[in-house]
Motif scaffolding. Sequence first.
Motif, PDB file in Angstrom:
ATOM      1  N   ALA A   1      73.430  41.897  29.688  1.00 22.63           N
ATOM      2  CA  ALA A   1      73.036  41.228  30.357  1.00 22.63           C
ATOM      3  C   ALA A   1      71.566  40.507  30.110  1.00 22.63           C
ATOM      4  O   ALA A   1      71.523  39.043  29.830  1.00 22.63           O
ATOM      5  N   TYR A   2      70.568  41.143  30.076  1.00 25.28           N
ATOM      6  CA  TYR A   2      68.616  40.285  29.876  1.00 25.28           C
ATOM      7  C   TYR A   2      68.910  39.929  28.474  1.00 25.28           C
ATOM      8  O   TYR A   2      68.107  39.155  28.218  1.00 25.28           O
ATOM      9  N   MET A   3      69.606  40.862  27.613  1.00 22.04           N
ATOM     10  CA  MET A   3      69.087  40.825  25.640  1.00 22.04           C
ATOM     11  C   MET A   3      69.769  38.817  25.876  1.00 22.04           C
ATOM     12  O   MET A   3      69.354  38.048  25.369  1.00 22.04           O
ATOM     13  N   LEU A   4      70.856  38.815  26.415  1.00 19.18           N
ATOM     14  CA  LEU A   4      72.169  37.877  26.890  1.00 19.18           C
ATOM     15  C   LEU A   4      71.119  36.786  27.588  1.00 19.18           C
ATOM     16  O   LEU A   4      70.729  35.577  26.766  1.00 19.18           O
ATOM     17  N   SER A   5      70.884  36.536  28.395  1.00 19.24           N
ATOM     18  CA  SER A   5      70.196  35.972  29.339  1.00 19.24           C
ATOM     19  C   SER A   5      68.866  35.361  28.905  1.00 19.24           C
ATOM     20  O   SER A   5      68.490  34.077  28.206  1.00 19.24           O
ATOM     21  N   CYS A   6      67.972  36.086  28.083  1.00 17.89           N
ATOM     22  CA  CYS A   6      66.566  36.091  27.242  1.00 17.89           C
ATOM     23  C   CYS A   6      66.466  35.610  26.163  1.00 17.89           C
ATOM     24  O   CYS A   6      66.449  33.997  25.723  1.00 17.89           O
ATOM     25  N   ALA A   7      67.723  35.974  25.429  1.00 15.79           N
ATOM     26  CA  ALA A   7      68.301  35.092  24.041  1.00 15.79           C
ATOM     27  C   ALA A   7      68.647  33.296  24.146  1.00 15.79           C
ATOM     28  O   ALA A   7      67.929  32.538  23.687  1.00 15.79           O
ATOM     29  N   ALA A   8      69.743  33.791  25.285  1.00 15.18           N
ATOM     30  CA  ALA A   8      69.981  32.052  25.208  1.00 15.18           C
ATOM     31  C   ALA A   8      68.790  31.356  25.846  1.00 15.18           C
ATOM     32  O   ALA A   8      68.697  30.138  24.945  1.00 15.18           O
ATOM     33  N   GLU A   9      68.404  31.320  27.026  1.00 17.17           N
ATOM     34  CA  GLU A   9      66.713  30.724  27.106  1.00 17.17           C
ATOM     35  C   GLU A   9      65.562  30.601  25.886  1.00 17.17           C
ATOM     36  O   GLU A   9      65.872  29.801  26.413  1.00 17.17           O
ATOM     37  N   THR A  10      65.777  31.259  24.984  1.00 12.15           N
ATOM     38  CA  THR A  10      64.514  31.513  24.433  1.00 12.15           C
ATOM     39  C   THR A  10      65.291  30.219  23.023  1.00 12.15           C
ATOM     40  O   THR A  10      64.929  29.245  23.139  1.00 12.15           O
ATOM     41  N   VAL A  11      65.875  30.375  22.873  1.00  5.97           N
ATOM     42  CA  VAL A  11      67.365  29.430  21.693  1.00  5.97           C
ATOM     43  C   VAL A  11      67.173  28.242  22.230  1.00  5.97           C
ATOM     44  O   VAL A  11      66.336  27.300  20.996  1.00  5.97           O
ATOM     45  N   GLU A  12      68.102  27.817  23.790  1.00  8.65           N
ATOM     46  CA  GLU A  12      67.639  26.419  23.950  1.00  8.65           C
ATOM     47  C   GLU A  12      66.530  26.019  23.797  1.00  8.65           C
ATOM     48  O   GLU A  12      66.825  24.676  23.873  1.00  8.65           O
ATOM     49  N   ARG A  13      65.143  26.737  24.510  1.00 10.21           N
ATOM     50  CA  ARG A  13      64.230  26.030  24.851  1.00 10.21           C
ATOM     51  C   ARG A  13      63.866  25.384  23.523  1.00 10.21           C
ATOM     52  O   ARG A  13      62.573  24.671  23.600  1.00 10.21           O
ATOM     53  N   TYR A  14      63.205  25.621  22.537  1.00  6.52           N
ATOM     54  CA  TYR A  14      62.774  26.184  21.028  1.00  6.52           C
ATOM     55  C   TYR A  14      63.931  25.518  20.211  1.00  6.52           C
ATOM     56  O   TYR A  14      63.215  25.479  18.884  1.00  6.52           O
ATOM     57  N   ARG A  15      65.536  25.529  20.620  1.00  2.00           N
ATOM     58  CA  ARG A  15      66.743  24.652  19.696  1.00  2.00           C
ATOM     59  C   ARG A  15      65.904  23.504  18.622  1.00  2.00           C
ATOM     60  O   ARG A  15      65.757  23.184  17.654  1.00  2.00           O
TER      61      ARG A  15
END
Length: 143
Positions: free
Chosen positions: A120-134
Motif C-alpha cells: 500500500a505504501y509503494m502504491l501511494s508513494c509512487a502515485a503521489e510522486t508520479v502525479e506531482r512531477y509527470r
Amino acid sequence: MSVRINKNDRMYETLCRVLKKNEIAFEKTDGLCVCCSVGGKDGEIRMIFCADCSKELFALYAPMVSHIPQECISDVSLAICMLNNRLQDGSFCLDLSARMVYFRMTYSFYNSEPTEDGFAYMLSCAAETVERYRMSFGKLCMC
C-alpha cells in the motif's frame, strides 16, 4: 523447491489483496510481474510490480514519459539528478536506449514476508510522486 513456490504464491496473494482492496484492476503477466493502473488527476498512472525472488525484492516501475527528443536528453537527465536528491523514497530513471523516464521503487522482503502495508505504501508513494512531477517532465521533454 515447494517452499519457494509457496512463498511466491503468498507474496502475490498479498499484492493482489491490496490491489483488490483499493479497487485497482490488475493483470498478472508472464513471469513474476503484475500490471495495474491507478487514477490520477492528469490521467491513469501505469504501474508494474516485478519480483526478484532470488534477491527477495519487489520493484515497482511507473513509466512517465517516452520518446524523449534527443536534444532534450541533457535537460531531462539534469532534472532527474536534481529531483532524485529531494526524494525521500524511490527515484526517477532515464532509459537512454528507449529514451523514456520512469519512476522506480523497491521493497525488500529479505528474511520476512511482504506485507499489505508495504505494498500500500509503494502504491501511494509512487502515485503521489508520479502525479506531482509527470506534467513537469512532459513539458521539459518538449524542448
